[in-house]
Write a protein that holds these residues in place. Structure first.
Motif, mmCIF file in Angstrom:
data_model
loop_
_atom_site.group_PDB
_atom_site.id
_atom_site.type_symbol
_atom_site.label_atom_id
_atom_site.label_comp_id
_atom_site.label_asym_id
_atom_site.label_seq_id
_atom_site.Cartn_x
_atom_site.Cartn_y
_atom_site.Cartn_z
ATOM 1 N N SER A 1 -17.843 -4.490 -4.108
ATOM 2 C CA SER A 1 -17.538 -3.236 -3.096
ATOM 3 C C SER A 1 -16.130 -3.605 -2.482
ATOM 4 C CB SER A 1 -18.203 -2.214 -2.369
ATOM 5 O OG SER A 1 -19.588 -2.383 -2.374
ATOM 6 N N PRO A 2 -14.654 -3.451 -3.064
ATOM 7 C CA PRO A 2 -13.821 -4.057 -1.987
ATOM 8 C C PRO A 2 -13.332 -2.845 -1.185
ATOM 9 C CG PRO A 2 -13.381 -3.979 -4.563
ATOM 10 C CD PRO A 2 -14.649 -4.190 -4.473
ATOM 11 N N ARG A 3 -12.905 -3.002 -0.660
ATOM 12 C CA ARG A 3 -12.703 -1.341 0.665
ATOM 13 C C ARG A 3 -11.118 -2.165 1.029
ATOM 14 N NH1 ARG A 3 -14.765 0.844 -3.122
ATOM 15 N NH2 ARG A 3 -16.576 2.156 -2.810
ATOM 16 N N ILE A 4 -9.623 -1.245 0.933
ATOM 17 C CA ILE A 4 -8.466 -2.265 1.852
ATOM 18 C C ILE A 4 -8.272 -0.731 2.793
ATOM 19 C CG2 ILE A 4 -6.820 -1.094 0.522
ATOM 20 C CD1 ILE A 4 -6.231 -3.889 0.758
ATOM 21 N N SER A 5 -8.106 -1.805 3.969
ATOM 22 C CA SER A 5 -7.774 -0.920 5.123
ATOM 23 C C SER A 5 -6.504 -0.488 4.761
ATOM 24 C CB SER A 5 -7.253 -2.109 6.174
ATOM 25 O OG SER A 5 -6.134 -2.922 6.377
ATOM 26 N N PRO A 6 -6.019 0.690 5.058
ATOM 27 C CA PRO A 6 -4.665 1.728 5.648
ATOM 28 C C PRO A 6 -3.925 1.354 5.630
ATOM 29 C CG PRO A 6 -6.787 2.592 6.792
ATOM 30 C CD PRO A 6 -7.319 1.490 6.122
ATOM 31 N N ASP A 7 -3.852 -0.046 6.341
ATOM 32 C CA ASP A 7 -2.497 -0.618 6.369
ATOM 33 C C ASP A 7 -2.381 -2.012 5.507
ATOM 34 O OD1 ASP A 7 -4.032 -2.504 7.778
ATOM 35 O OD2 ASP A 7 -3.615 -2.763 9.864
ATOM 36 N N ASN A 8 -3.574 -1.928 4.318
ATOM 37 C CA ASN A 8 -2.546 -2.729 4.015
ATOM 38 C C ASN A 8 -3.338 -4.329 4.738
ATOM 39 O OD1 ASN A 8 -2.972 -1.714 1.559
ATOM 40 N ND2 ASN A 8 -0.879 -0.701 1.462
ATOM 41 N N ALA A 9 -3.362 -4.439 5.584
ATOM 42 C CA ALA A 9 -3.589 -5.709 6.253
ATOM 43 C C ALA A 9 -4.963 -6.506 5.580
ATOM 44 C CB ALA A 9 -3.746 -6.167 7.416
ATOM 45 N N ARG A 10 -5.964 -5.980 5.367
ATOM 46 C CA ARG A 10 -7.638 -6.596 5.703
ATOM 47 C C ARG A 10 -8.316 -5.892 4.430
ATOM 48 N NH1 ARG A 10 -9.229 -5.075 11.685
ATOM 49 N NH2 ARG A 10 -7.513 -3.647 11.198
ATOM 50 N N LEU A 11 -9.626 -6.749 3.782
ATOM 51 C CA LEU A 11 -10.294 -5.933 2.410
ATOM 52 C C LEU A 11 -10.950 -6.308 3.328
ATOM 53 C CD1 LEU A 11 -10.084 -5.529 -0.491
ATOM 54 C CD2 LEU A 11 -10.861 -7.724 -0.045
ATOM 55 N N TRP B 1 -13.739 2.297 5.262
ATOM 56 C CA TRP B 1 -12.465 2.697 6.519
ATOM 57 C C TRP B 1 -12.003 3.853 6.448
ATOM 58 C CZ3 TRP B 1 -10.543 -2.027 9.212
ATOM 59 C CH2 TRP B 1 -10.682 -3.220 9.093
ATOM 60 N N ALA B 2 -11.982 3.727 7.643
ATOM 61 C CA ALA B 2 -11.419 5.363 8.490
ATOM 62 C C ALA B 2 -10.057 5.163 8.073
ATOM 63 C CB ALA B 2 -11.679 5.960 9.568
ATOM 64 N N SER B 3 -9.629 7.048 7.783
ATOM 65 C CA SER B 3 -8.020 6.567 7.490
ATOM 66 C C SER B 3 -7.026 6.335 8.391
ATOM 67 C CB SER B 3 -7.319 8.082 6.976
ATOM 68 O OG SER B 3 -7.879 9.207 7.617
ATOM 69 N N ASP B 4 -7.773 6.150 9.668
ATOM 70 C CA ASP B 4 -6.928 5.858 10.622
ATOM 71 C C ASP B 4 -6.937 4.274 11.249
ATOM 72 O OD1 ASP B 4 -9.524 5.755 12.055
ATOM 73 O OD2 ASP B 4 -8.644 7.538 13.913
ATOM 74 N N GLY B 5 -8.078 3.806 10.167
ATOM 75 C CA GLY B 5 -7.881 2.164 10.726
ATOM 76 C C GLY B 5 -9.268 1.954 11.975
ATOM 77 N N SER B 6 -9.653 2.849 12.205
ATOM 78 C CA SER B 6 -9.777 2.568 14.091
ATOM 79 C C SER B 6 -11.674 2.328 13.813
ATOM 80 C CB SER B 6 -9.891 4.165 14.959
ATOM 81 O OG SER B 6 -11.020 5.208 14.190
ATOM 82 N N LYS B 7 -12.199 2.201 12.616
ATOM 83 C CA LYS B 7 -13.685 2.077 12.287
ATOM 84 C C LYS B 7 -14.453 2.075 11.012
ATOM 85 C CE LYS B 7 -14.088 6.986 13.156
ATOM 86 N NZ LYS B 7 -13.652 7.983 14.025
ATOM 87 N N THR C 1 -14.981 -3.566 -12.383
ATOM 88 C CA THR C 1 -16.048 -2.274 -12.094
ATOM 89 C C THR C 1 -15.070 -2.774 -10.468
ATOM 90 O OG1 THR C 1 -17.885 -4.178 -11.135
ATOM 91 C CG2 THR C 1 -18.429 -3.307 -12.758
ATOM 92 N N MET C 2 -16.319 -0.778 -9.950
ATOM 93 C CA MET C 2 -15.452 -0.916 -8.462
ATOM 94 C C MET C 2 -13.999 -1.225 -8.163
ATOM 95 S SD MET C 2 -18.999 -2.506 -6.423
ATOM 96 C CE MET C 2 -20.956 -2.068 -7.024
ATOM 97 N N PRO C 3 -13.729 -0.049 -8.912
ATOM 98 C CA PRO C 3 -12.004 -0.005 -8.993
ATOM 99 C C PRO C 3 -11.759 1.671 -6.939
ATOM 100 C CG PRO C 3 -12.619 1.794 -10.268
ATOM 101 C CD PRO C 3 -13.983 0.577 -10.196
ATOM 102 N N ASN C 4 -10.386 0.680 -6.709
ATOM 103 C CA ASN C 4 -10.973 0.936 -4.916
ATOM 104 C C ASN C 4 -9.121 1.030 -4.855
ATOM 105 O OD1 ASN C 4 -9.849 -0.207 -1.757
ATOM 106 N ND2 ASN C 4 -11.456 2.364 -2.318
ATOM 107 N N TRP C 5 -8.244 2.123 -4.840
ATOM 108 C CA TRP C 5 -7.688 2.765 -4.626
ATOM 109 C C TRP C 5 -6.735 2.540 -3.320
ATOM 110 C CZ3 TRP C 5 -5.249 5.776 -9.292
ATOM 111 C CH2 TRP C 5 -4.369 5.695 -9.933
ATOM 112 N N SER C 6 -5.438 1.871 -3.009
ATOM 113 C CA SER C 6 -5.524 1.732 -1.476
ATOM 114 C C SER C 6 -4.392 3.261 -1.256
ATOM 115 C CB SER C 6 -3.965 0.310 -1.796
ATOM 116 O OG SER C 6 -2.976 0.754 -2.120
ATOM 117 N N TRP C 7 -4.352 2.415 0.330
ATOM 118 C CA TRP C 7 -3.822 3.867 0.859
ATOM 119 C C TRP C 7 -2.539 4.106 0.584
ATOM 120 C CZ3 TRP C 7 -7.585 6.746 4.097
ATOM 121 C CH2 TRP C 7 -9.011 5.743 4.004
ATOM 122 N N LYS C 8 -1.955 3.252 0.169
ATOM 123 C CA LYS C 8 0.229 3.537 0.875
ATOM 124 C C LYS C 8 0.504 2.065 -0.794
ATOM 125 C CE LYS C 8 0.819 1.159 4.858
ATOM 126 N NZ LYS C 8 1.025 0.948 5.823
#
Length: 448
Positions: free
Chosen positions: A215-225, A264-270, A441-448
């Motif tokens: 279940s990888p999930r990249i942060s909206p700023d691409n800085a954390r996974l 992640w929330a799209s604003d990276g706050s939670k 498996t389990m792809p996650n597209w980055s926010w940008k």
């Protein structure tokens, strides 16, 4: 009218109504995913080589191929086949003869072209986009790039120019050619988190834990996974920092029970995630550092796989088991106003469209005794509750994830015991396989 004639007429009316329903369903999918505009007829000339540096031919071939493929993948263009394009290779506005491109057989409305050179180890590219119907002032776009010469940089410049064209002609929506897809792969011997370019190139591992990571999930700023991994204390949500090149603390991810499926929330706050620390798996929320954790569901059965409404960051969709078989639900971020979205079968893996109006998910609508086991990707419009099945191929399809432009979906497909990552347009067309080694498996597209 004979009985046979009545039957044939009823059959015709039934099929016509099905076709009409499918067309109207595709209409709202096209509108919601920005695929509704009439495709623009676009030609891409091979860029003109300049100078005699020995690197130029190889790097230009890479550039030409990537640029054409990026624009072809965009979903908003009717691309002119290279076999129909004029043989001319214009390297400047002065060398462009638009009537050659606007006439049959190319019939191009827009033409991308330019010059490509390598000089003193630098890659220099001039690119233009012209409107073939505007003989007086045809230039729509002009860009110049000057970077260190390499194969990767030739690809990168092609991605950047393609995204400029897509943004300019696609209603101001940013292109996705420089985005990444994170996924789980077994090719190194254990389930690790990997990453690739949106087109399947440059695949490489992010984690090297030697265990099972999911279940990888990249942060909206691409800085954390954020991802889930099993260790001595069971399943934990972990955090990897790309800035530091290592794992960083995420305290609430290791509190107890099984902690899985971060989002992640799209604003990276939670972040939302599932945790069984209080009994059944419930949806929890914390801040990005893993503090201020709080439970937001108290529902019968396991509740997992949260996904935020990226437009508002106020609603969460998730998979819940309160009726026995998993179904898709939505709720407010405080756990109120729970609504069931799917009405039958076995529905999992929700992903919220960037515009906030649609959900994609995996659904086996006939799940139960005697079911052959088919599972497909569906898109549902939340306002009307209309849904459209967008995969119809063999195998099980799961784990959809929207691209940031809302025009594409990446997903996993299992056929014959092998699982690979695929991408497609939001209406299910232009499917292409991205991985070919190991199980993925389990792809996650980055926010940008």
């Amino acid at each position: 009218m004979t009985f046979r004639s009545r039957c044939l007429l009823l059959a015709f009316v039934f099929l016509a109504s099905l076709n009409s329903h499918r067309c109207s369903a595709q209409d709202w999918v096209h509108t919601g995913s920005h695929l509704d505009s009439r495709p623009i007829r676009l030609a891409v000339a091979d860029f003109k080589p300049v100078g005699n540096d020995p690197q130029t031919p190889t790097l230009k071939t890479t550039f030409d191929s990537v640029l054409f493929n990026d624009l072809n993948n965009a979903g908003i263009f009717d691309m002119v086949s290279k076999s129909l394009a004029p043989q001319a290779v214009p390297g400047s506005q002065q060398e462009m003869v638009l009537t050659q491109w606007s006439a049959a057989p190319a019939n191009a409305a827009m033409v991308a072209f330019g010059a490509f050179s390598v000089t003193n180890g630098r890659l220099v590219v001039y690119g233009w986009l012209d409107d073939s119907s505007n003989a007086t002032n045809p230039q729509v776009l002009g860009k110049q790039y000057n970077e260190a010469a390499s194969e990767d940089m030739a690809r990168t410049i092609a991605h950047r120019f393609a995204d400029e064209i897509i943004t300019r002609l696609g209603g101001g929506i940013n292109g996705i050619a420089e985005t990444k897809i994170y996924f789980v792969s077994t090719r190194s011997g254990s389930k690790e988190i990997w990453v690739m370019d949106y087109d399947g190139e440059n695949q490489h591992a992010v984690t090297h834990l030697g265990t099972i990571s999911l279940s990888p999930r990249i942060s909206p700023d691409n800085a954390r996974l954020a991802f889930a991994s099993i260790g001595n204390q069971g399943w934990a949500v972990r955090m990897f920092s790309f800035d530091l090149g290592r794992a960083v603390a995420f305290p609430t991810g290791t509190v107890g029970g099984s902690n899985l499926t971060p989002a992640w929330a799209s604003d990276g706050s939670k972040l939302a995630f599932s945790s069984s620390r209080s009994g059944d798996s419930e949806i929890w929320m914390s801040d990005p550092s893993g503090g201020n954790a709080r439970r937001i569901t108290s529902l019968k059965g396991p509740n997992v796989s949260p996904t935020w409404n990226p437009r508002t960051n106020a609603q969460i969709a998730f998979t819940g088991g309160r009726t026995g078989e998993p179904q898709i639900y939505t709720m407010e971020q405080d756990g109120s106003n729970v609504q069931r979205i799917t009405d039958q079968g076995y529905a999992v893996s929700p992903s919220w469209h960037p515009g906030g109006g649609m959900l994609a998910f995996a659904w086996n609508r006939k799940y139960g005794p005697g079911d052959p086991g088919g599972q497909d990707i569906y898109v549902l419009e939340l306002a009307s509750k209309n849904w459209l099945q967008i995969t119809h191929e063999s195998g099980n399809n799961d784990c959809p994830s929207w691209s940031p432009d809302g025009r594409h979906i990446v997903f996993q497909r299992t056929i014959g015991g092998r699982t690979e990552i695929w991408a497609m347009l939001a209406d299910g067309t232009q499917q292409r396989q991205l991985t070919h080694s190991g199980n993925n498996t389990m792809p996650n597209w980055s926010w940008k």
